[in-house]
Design an enzyme around this catalytic site. Structure first.
Site, PDB file in Angstrom:
ATOM      1  N   ARG A  54      20.771  45.726   4.143  1.00  0.00           N
ATOM      2  CA  ARG A  54      21.145  45.586   5.550  1.00  0.00           C
ATOM      3  C   ARG A  54      20.392  44.478   6.278  1.00  0.00           C
ATOM      4  NH1 ARG A  54      22.315  50.336   3.990  1.00  0.00           N
ATOM      5  NH2 ARG A  54      20.293  50.180   3.058  1.00  0.00           N
ATOM      6  N   THR A  55      19.081  44.443   6.111  1.00  0.00           N
ATOM      7  CA  THR A  55      18.309  43.504   6.926  1.00  0.00           C
ATOM      8  C   THR A  55      18.723  42.072   6.595  1.00  0.00           C
ATOM      9  OG1 THR A  55      16.500  45.086   6.986  1.00  0.00           O
ATOM     10  CG2 THR A  55      15.975  42.839   7.639  1.00  0.00           C
ATOM     11  N   LYS A  82       7.310  30.358 -11.315  1.00  0.00           N
ATOM     12  CA  LYS A  82       6.419  29.447 -12.069  1.00  0.00           C
ATOM     13  C   LYS A  82       5.004  29.518 -11.526  1.00  0.00           C
ATOM     14  CE  LYS A  82      10.257  26.175 -12.341  1.00  0.00           C
ATOM     15  NZ  LYS A  82      10.748  24.902 -11.787  1.00  0.00           N
ATOM     16  N   ARG A 103      10.658  38.787   4.542  1.00  0.00           N
ATOM     17  CA  ARG A 103      10.357  40.177   4.173  1.00  0.00           C
ATOM     18  C   ARG A 103       9.436  40.153   2.975  1.00  0.00           C
ATOM     19  NH1 ARG A 103      14.042  45.381   3.112  1.00  0.00           N
ATOM     20  NH2 ARG A 103      13.858  45.324   5.365  1.00  0.00           N
ATOM     21  N   HIS A 131       8.167  46.526  11.128  1.00  0.00           N
ATOM     22  CA  HIS A 131       9.561  46.137  10.886  1.00  0.00           C
ATOM     23  C   HIS A 131      10.193  46.065  12.276  1.00  0.00           C
ATOM     24  CE1 HIS A 131      13.329  45.582   9.059  1.00  0.00           C
ATOM     25  NE2 HIS A 131      13.396  46.619   8.252  1.00  0.00           N
TER      26      HIS A 131
HETATM   27  C1  NCD Z   1      13.747  49.977   5.510  1.00  0.00           C
HETATM   28  C2  NCD Z   1      12.672  49.047   5.002  1.00  0.00           C
HETATM   29  O1  NCD Z   1      12.922  48.159   4.192  1.00  0.00           O
HETATM   30  O2  NCD Z   1      11.579  49.198   5.486  1.00  0.00           O
HETATM   31  N1  NCD Z   1      15.042  49.531   5.325  1.00  0.00           N
HETATM   32  C3  NCD Z   1      15.639  48.766   6.292  1.00  0.00           C
HETATM   33  O3  NCD Z   1      15.231  47.671   6.565  1.00  0.00           O
HETATM   34  N2  NCD Z   1      16.676  49.304   6.933  1.00  0.00           N
HETATM   35  C4  NCD Z   1      13.568  51.382   5.124  1.00  0.00           C
HETATM   36  C5  NCD Z   1      13.374  51.770   3.672  1.00  0.00           C
HETATM   37  O4  NCD Z   1      13.322  50.953   2.773  1.00  0.00           O
HETATM   38  O5  NCD Z   1      13.273  52.979   3.461  1.00  0.00           O
END
Ligand code: NCD
Length: 305
Positions: A54-55, A82, A103, A131
Protein backbone atom coordinates in the site's frame (compact mmCIF):
# COMPACT_ATOMS: atom_id res chain seq x y z
CA UNK A 1 4.52 25.41 6.82
CA UNK A 2 4.63 22.27 4.64
CA UNK A 3 6.65 23.45 1.67
CA UNK A 4 10.01 21.68 1.17
CA UNK A 5 9.88 20.32 4.68
CA UNK A 6 11.01 16.75 5.35
CA UNK A 7 8.28 14.50 6.75
CA UNK A 8 9.99 12.41 9.42
CA UNK A 9 7.62 12.03 12.39
CA UNK A 10 3.97 12.83 13.07
CA UNK A 11 5.21 14.57 16.22
CA UNK A 12 6.73 17.33 14.07
CA UNK A 13 3.27 18.57 13.02
CA UNK A 14 0.85 20.78 14.86
CA UNK A 15 -2.84 20.12 14.92
CA UNK A 16 -3.36 23.12 12.63
CA UNK A 17 -0.92 21.75 10.09
CA UNK A 18 -2.67 18.38 10.13
CA UNK A 19 -6.06 20.09 9.74
CA UNK A 20 -4.68 21.92 6.73
CA UNK A 21 -3.58 18.62 5.17
CA UNK A 22 -7.07 17.24 5.81
CA UNK A 23 -8.75 20.24 4.14
CA UNK A 24 -6.58 19.85 1.05
CA UNK A 25 -7.47 16.14 1.02
CA UNK A 26 -11.18 17.06 1.22
CA UNK A 27 -10.81 19.19 -1.91
CA UNK A 28 -8.97 16.42 -3.76
CA UNK A 29 -11.74 13.96 -2.88
CA UNK A 30 -14.47 16.45 -3.88
CA UNK A 31 -12.79 16.60 -7.28
CA UNK A 32 -12.61 12.78 -7.50
CA UNK A 33 -8.78 13.02 -7.42
CA UNK A 34 -8.79 15.06 -10.62
CA UNK A 35 -6.80 18.17 -9.75
CA UNK A 36 -4.92 18.60 -13.01
CA UNK A 37 -1.21 17.90 -13.35
CA UNK A 38 0.52 20.42 -11.07
CA UNK A 39 3.60 18.17 -10.86
CA UNK A 40 4.11 17.84 -14.59
CA UNK A 41 7.86 17.64 -15.20
CA UNK A 42 8.69 16.61 -11.63
CA UNK A 43 10.13 13.26 -10.56
CA UNK A 44 9.38 11.41 -7.33
CA UNK A 45 11.74 8.62 -6.24
CA UNK A 46 10.80 5.76 -3.95
CA UNK A 47 13.57 4.01 -2.03
CA UNK A 48 11.94 1.10 -0.25
CA UNK A 49 14.45 -1.29 1.23
CA UNK A 50 11.71 -3.15 3.08
CA UNK A 51 8.58 -4.78 1.62
CA UNK A 52 5.46 -2.70 1.05
CA UNK A 53 2.27 -2.90 -0.96
CA UNK A 54 0.00 0.00 0.00
CA UNK A 55 2.54 2.61 1.02
CA UNK A 56 4.71 2.36 -2.08
CA UNK A 57 1.91 1.89 -4.58
CA UNK A 58 -0.29 4.61 -3.10
CA UNK A 59 2.64 7.05 -3.11
CA UNK A 60 3.31 6.10 -6.70
CA UNK A 61 -0.36 6.47 -7.63
CA UNK A 62 -0.61 9.79 -5.82
CA UNK A 63 2.49 11.20 -7.55
CA UNK A 64 1.28 10.04 -10.98
CA UNK A 65 -2.19 11.48 -10.44
CA UNK A 66 -0.52 14.84 -9.82
CA UNK A 67 1.38 14.50 -13.09
CA UNK A 68 4.80 13.53 -11.70
CA UNK A 69 6.90 10.67 -13.00
CA UNK A 70 8.07 8.06 -10.52
CA UNK A 71 11.34 6.16 -10.31
CA UNK A 72 11.56 3.19 -7.96
CA UNK A 73 14.73 1.83 -6.43
CA UNK A 74 14.55 -1.96 -6.64
CA UNK A 75 16.98 -2.78 -3.84
CA UNK A 76 17.51 -6.39 -4.91
CA UNK A 77 18.43 -5.22 -8.44
CA UNK A 78 20.43 -2.19 -7.34
CA UNK A 79 24.11 -1.78 -6.56
CA UNK A 80 23.21 -2.18 -2.90
CA UNK A 81 23.56 -5.91 -3.67
CA UNK A 82 27.22 -5.12 -4.51
CA UNK A 83 27.70 -3.43 -1.16
CA UNK A 84 26.88 0.17 -2.06
CA UNK A 85 25.79 2.07 1.04
CA UNK A 86 22.32 3.50 1.59
CA UNK A 87 23.95 6.93 1.87
CA UNK A 88 25.54 6.76 -1.58
CA UNK A 89 22.32 5.35 -3.02
CA UNK A 90 20.35 8.26 -1.58
CA UNK A 91 22.84 10.77 -3.00
CA UNK A 92 22.07 9.46 -6.47
CA UNK A 93 18.31 9.62 -5.96
CA UNK A 94 18.67 13.17 -4.71
CA UNK A 95 20.41 14.08 -7.98
CA UNK A 96 17.68 12.47 -10.07
CA UNK A 97 14.44 13.36 -8.29
CA UNK A 98 12.54 16.29 -6.72
CA UNK A 99 11.27 14.26 -3.76
CA UNK A 100 12.35 11.01 -2.13
CA UNK A 101 10.09 8.62 -0.22
CA UNK A 102 12.03 6.16 1.90
CA UNK A 103 11.13 3.01 3.82
CA UNK A 104 13.58 1.05 5.88
CA UNK A 105 13.69 -1.41 8.77
CA UNK A 106 16.22 0.81 10.56
CA UNK A 107 15.32 3.43 13.14
CA UNK A 108 16.38 6.89 12.03
CA UNK A 109 16.82 6.11 8.31
CA UNK A 110 14.44 8.85 7.20
CA UNK A 111 16.23 11.48 9.28
CA UNK A 112 19.53 10.28 7.89
CA UNK A 113 18.13 10.48 4.34
CA UNK A 114 16.92 14.01 5.02
CA UNK A 115 20.41 14.96 6.19
CA UNK A 116 21.98 13.50 3.04
CA UNK A 117 19.44 14.81 0.51
CA UNK A 118 18.86 18.40 -0.61
CA UNK A 119 15.37 17.55 -1.81
CA UNK A 120 12.58 16.83 0.64
CA UNK A 121 12.36 13.33 2.10
CA UNK A 122 9.16 11.62 3.22
CA UNK A 123 9.33 8.79 5.73
CA UNK A 124 7.32 5.84 4.41
CA UNK A 125 8.03 3.95 7.64
CA UNK A 126 11.40 3.41 9.36
CA UNK A 127 12.11 1.11 12.26
CA UNK A 128 9.48 0.46 14.89
CA UNK A 129 8.13 3.88 15.87
CA UNK A 130 7.60 6.19 12.94
CA UNK A 131 5.26 5.96 9.99
CA UNK A 132 3.92 9.51 9.85
CA UNK A 133 2.01 9.30 6.58
CA UNK A 134 0.12 6.22 7.80
CA UNK A 135 -0.89 8.17 10.91
CA UNK A 136 -2.08 11.07 8.73
CA UNK A 137 -4.26 8.64 6.74
CA UNK A 138 -5.58 7.02 9.93
CA UNK A 139 -6.52 10.36 11.47
CA UNK A 140 -8.09 11.55 8.24
CA UNK A 141 -10.13 8.35 7.97
CA UNK A 142 -11.51 8.83 11.48
CA UNK A 143 -12.34 12.47 10.81
CA UNK A 144 -14.09 11.49 7.59
CA UNK A 145 -16.10 8.62 9.07
CA UNK A 146 -16.91 10.19 12.43
CA UNK A 147 -16.80 13.89 11.55
CA UNK A 148 -14.29 14.50 14.36
CA UNK A 149 -11.40 13.02 16.32
CA UNK A 150 -11.98 14.93 19.56
CA UNK A 151 -14.08 13.21 22.17
CA UNK A 152 -13.72 9.67 20.81
CA UNK A 153 -12.75 6.52 22.69
CA UNK A 154 -10.06 4.82 20.69
CA UNK A 155 -8.69 1.30 21.21
CA UNK A 156 -5.33 0.36 19.73
CA UNK A 157 -4.78 -3.36 19.74
CA UNK A 158 -1.92 -5.69 18.91
CA UNK A 159 1.78 -5.04 18.71
CA UNK A 160 2.22 -1.66 20.37
CA UNK A 161 5.95 -2.21 20.92
CA UNK A 162 7.30 -3.05 17.48
CA UNK A 163 4.43 -1.75 15.34
CA UNK A 164 5.34 1.66 13.92
CA UNK A 165 1.85 2.20 12.48
CA UNK A 166 0.36 1.75 15.96
CA UNK A 167 2.98 3.96 17.63
CA UNK A 168 2.63 6.76 15.07
CA UNK A 169 -1.15 6.57 15.27
CA UNK A 170 -1.04 6.95 19.06
CA UNK A 171 1.43 9.83 18.76
CA UNK A 172 -0.94 11.40 16.24
CA UNK A 173 -3.91 11.03 18.60
CA UNK A 174 -2.03 13.07 21.19
CA UNK A 175 -2.37 16.08 18.87
CA UNK A 176 -6.17 15.94 19.36
CA UNK A 177 -8.44 15.77 22.39
CA UNK A 178 -9.67 12.20 22.37
CA UNK A 179 -11.75 11.07 25.32
CA UNK A 180 -9.64 8.02 26.12
CA UNK A 181 -7.09 5.71 24.51
CA UNK A 182 -7.23 2.00 25.31
CA UNK A 183 -3.84 0.36 24.82
CA UNK A 184 -4.64 -3.31 24.33
CA UNK A 185 -1.71 -5.70 23.97
CA UNK A 186 -0.02 -8.66 25.60
CA UNK A 187 2.26 -7.26 28.31
CA UNK A 188 5.51 -7.95 26.38
CA UNK A 189 4.15 -5.89 23.47
CA UNK A 190 3.26 -2.80 25.52
CA UNK A 191 4.20 0.59 24.11
CA UNK A 192 7.78 1.75 24.59
CA UNK A 193 8.57 4.04 27.54
CA UNK A 194 8.94 7.14 25.35
CA UNK A 195 5.40 6.70 24.05
CA UNK A 196 4.04 6.14 27.55
CA UNK A 197 5.91 9.26 28.68
CA UNK A 198 4.30 11.30 25.92
CA UNK A 199 0.81 10.14 26.95
CA UNK A 200 1.49 11.12 30.54
CA UNK A 201 3.06 14.45 29.60
CA UNK A 202 0.11 15.35 27.39
CA UNK A 203 -2.35 14.34 30.13
CA UNK A 204 -4.07 11.82 27.87
CA UNK A 205 -6.61 9.63 29.61
CA UNK A 206 -5.42 6.11 28.79
CA UNK A 207 -6.02 2.57 30.02
CA UNK A 208 -3.49 -0.18 29.48
CA UNK A 209 -4.93 -3.67 29.37
CA UNK A 210 -4.37 -7.14 27.92
CA UNK A 211 -8.07 -7.69 27.68
CA UNK A 212 -10.10 -6.42 24.74
CA UNK A 213 -13.37 -7.52 26.38
CA UNK A 214 -12.87 -4.81 28.97
CA UNK A 215 -12.87 -2.08 26.32
CA UNK A 216 -15.02 -3.27 23.49
CA UNK A 217 -18.38 -1.84 24.59
CA UNK A 218 -17.00 1.69 24.99
CA UNK A 219 -15.07 2.07 21.78
CA UNK A 220 -15.78 4.38 18.86
CA UNK A 221 -12.67 3.21 17.00
CA UNK A 222 -10.75 -0.05 17.22
CA UNK A 223 -7.34 0.12 15.51
CA UNK A 224 -6.10 -3.43 15.01
CA UNK A 225 -2.47 -4.21 14.19
CA UNK A 226 -0.44 -7.23 13.16
CA UNK A 227 2.10 -8.73 15.52
CA UNK A 228 5.35 -7.76 13.81
CA UNK A 229 7.01 -11.14 13.36
CA UNK A 230 10.04 -9.77 11.50
CA UNK A 231 10.95 -7.32 14.30
CA UNK A 232 11.24 -9.80 17.16
CA UNK A 233 14.85 -10.35 18.21
CA UNK A 234 13.84 -13.87 19.32
CA UNK A 235 11.52 -15.94 17.02
CA UNK A 236 10.46 -18.08 20.00
CA UNK A 237 9.04 -14.97 21.65
CA UNK A 238 6.94 -14.31 18.53
CA UNK A 239 5.63 -17.88 18.58
CA UNK A 240 4.45 -17.36 22.16
CA UNK A 241 2.52 -14.23 21.26
CA UNK A 242 1.17 -14.97 17.79
CA UNK A 243 -2.57 -15.38 17.69
CA UNK A 244 -3.00 -13.46 20.98
CA UNK A 245 -6.05 -11.71 19.53
CA UNK A 246 -8.44 -12.52 16.73
CA UNK A 247 -11.10 -9.94 15.98
CA UNK A 248 -14.25 -11.62 14.69
CA UNK A 249 -17.76 -10.51 13.90
CA UNK A 250 -18.97 -12.46 16.93
CA UNK A 251 -16.57 -10.68 19.28
CA UNK A 252 -17.77 -7.32 17.94
CA UNK A 253 -21.42 -8.13 18.62
CA UNK A 254 -21.01 -6.42 22.02
CA UNK A 255 -19.60 -3.25 20.47
CA UNK A 256 -21.51 -0.09 19.63
CA UNK A 257 -23.09 -0.36 16.21
CA UNK A 258 -21.18 2.78 15.22
CA UNK A 259 -17.80 1.23 16.01
CA UNK A 260 -15.32 1.48 13.15
CA UNK A 261 -12.48 -1.00 12.85
CA UNK A 262 -9.26 0.30 11.31
CA UNK A 263 -6.13 -1.65 10.41
CA UNK A 264 -3.07 -0.30 8.58
CA UNK A 265 -2.84 -3.68 6.82
CA UNK A 266 -1.44 -6.19 5.97
CA UNK A 267 -3.48 -8.44 8.25
CA UNK A 268 -2.35 -11.93 9.03
CA UNK A 269 -4.57 -13.76 11.52
CA UNK A 270 -5.62 -10.99 13.94
CA UNK A 271 -8.63 -9.77 11.96
CA UNK A 272 -11.12 -12.26 10.60
CA UNK A 273 -12.49 -11.96 7.06
CA UNK A 274 -15.98 -12.20 8.51
CA UNK A 275 -15.68 -8.55 9.65
CA UNK A 276 -15.22 -7.43 6.02
CA UNK A 277 -18.92 -7.37 5.19
CA UNK A 278 -20.05 -5.68 8.40
CA UNK A 279 -20.62 -1.94 8.94
CA UNK A 280 -17.62 -2.03 11.32
CA UNK A 281 -15.20 -2.46 8.44
CA UNK A 282 -13.24 0.73 7.78
CA UNK A 283 -9.83 -0.70 6.87
CA UNK A 284 -10.42 -0.87 3.14
CA UNK A 285 -11.78 2.68 3.20
CA UNK A 286 -8.63 3.68 5.13
CA UNK A 287 -6.40 2.01 2.52
CA UNK A 288 -8.25 3.75 -0.31
CA UNK A 289 -7.92 7.14 1.39
CA UNK A 290 -4.15 6.62 1.26
CA UNK A 291 -4.10 8.00 -2.27
CA UNK A 292 -5.84 11.38 -1.71
CA UNK A 293 -4.03 11.98 1.60
CA UNK A 294 -0.67 11.28 -0.06
CA UNK A 295 -1.63 13.47 -3.03
CA UNK A 296 -2.31 16.31 -0.61
CA UNK A 297 0.95 15.63 1.21
CA UNK A 298 3.15 15.47 -1.91
CA UNK A 299 1.47 18.59 -3.32
CA UNK A 300 2.00 20.51 -0.09
CA UNK A 301 5.63 19.41 0.28
CA UNK A 302 6.41 20.34 -3.31
CA UNK A 303 4.64 23.66 -2.86
CA UNK A 304 1.89 23.32 -5.48
CA UNK A 305 -1.03 23.37 -3.02
C1 NCD B 1 2.56 -1.14 8.13
C2 NCD B 1 4.06 -0.97 8.17
O1 NCD B 1 4.76 -1.26 7.20
O2 NCD B 1 4.51 -0.47 9.17
N1 NCD B 1 2.01 -1.26 6.87
C3 NCD B 1 1.61 -0.14 6.19
O3 NCD B 1 2.40 0.69 5.84
N2 NCD B 1 0.31 0.00 5.97
C4 NCD B 1 2.04 -2.13 9.08
C5 NCD B 1 2.59 -3.55 9.10
O4 NCD B 1 3.50 -3.91 8.38
O5 NCD B 1 2.06 -4.31 9.91
Amino acid sequence: MWKFRDVISILDYTRDELEHLFSVTDVILERSLDVGKPLDGKIVATAFIEPSTRTRLSFETAAKRLGAEVINLEPHLSSMTKGESLTDTLRMLDDYANLIVIRSPYEGSAKHAADVCEHPVINGGDGTQHHPTQAMIDLYTIRKLKGRIDGLEVGVLGDLKYGRAAASFIYGLTKFNVKRIWLISPEPLSPRPELMDRLKRMNVDFVKTENLEEAVEDLDILYVTRIQKERFPDPAEYEKLRGSYVITKKLLSRASEDLKVLHPLPRVDELSNDVDDTPYQAYFIQAKLGVPVRMALIGLVLGVF
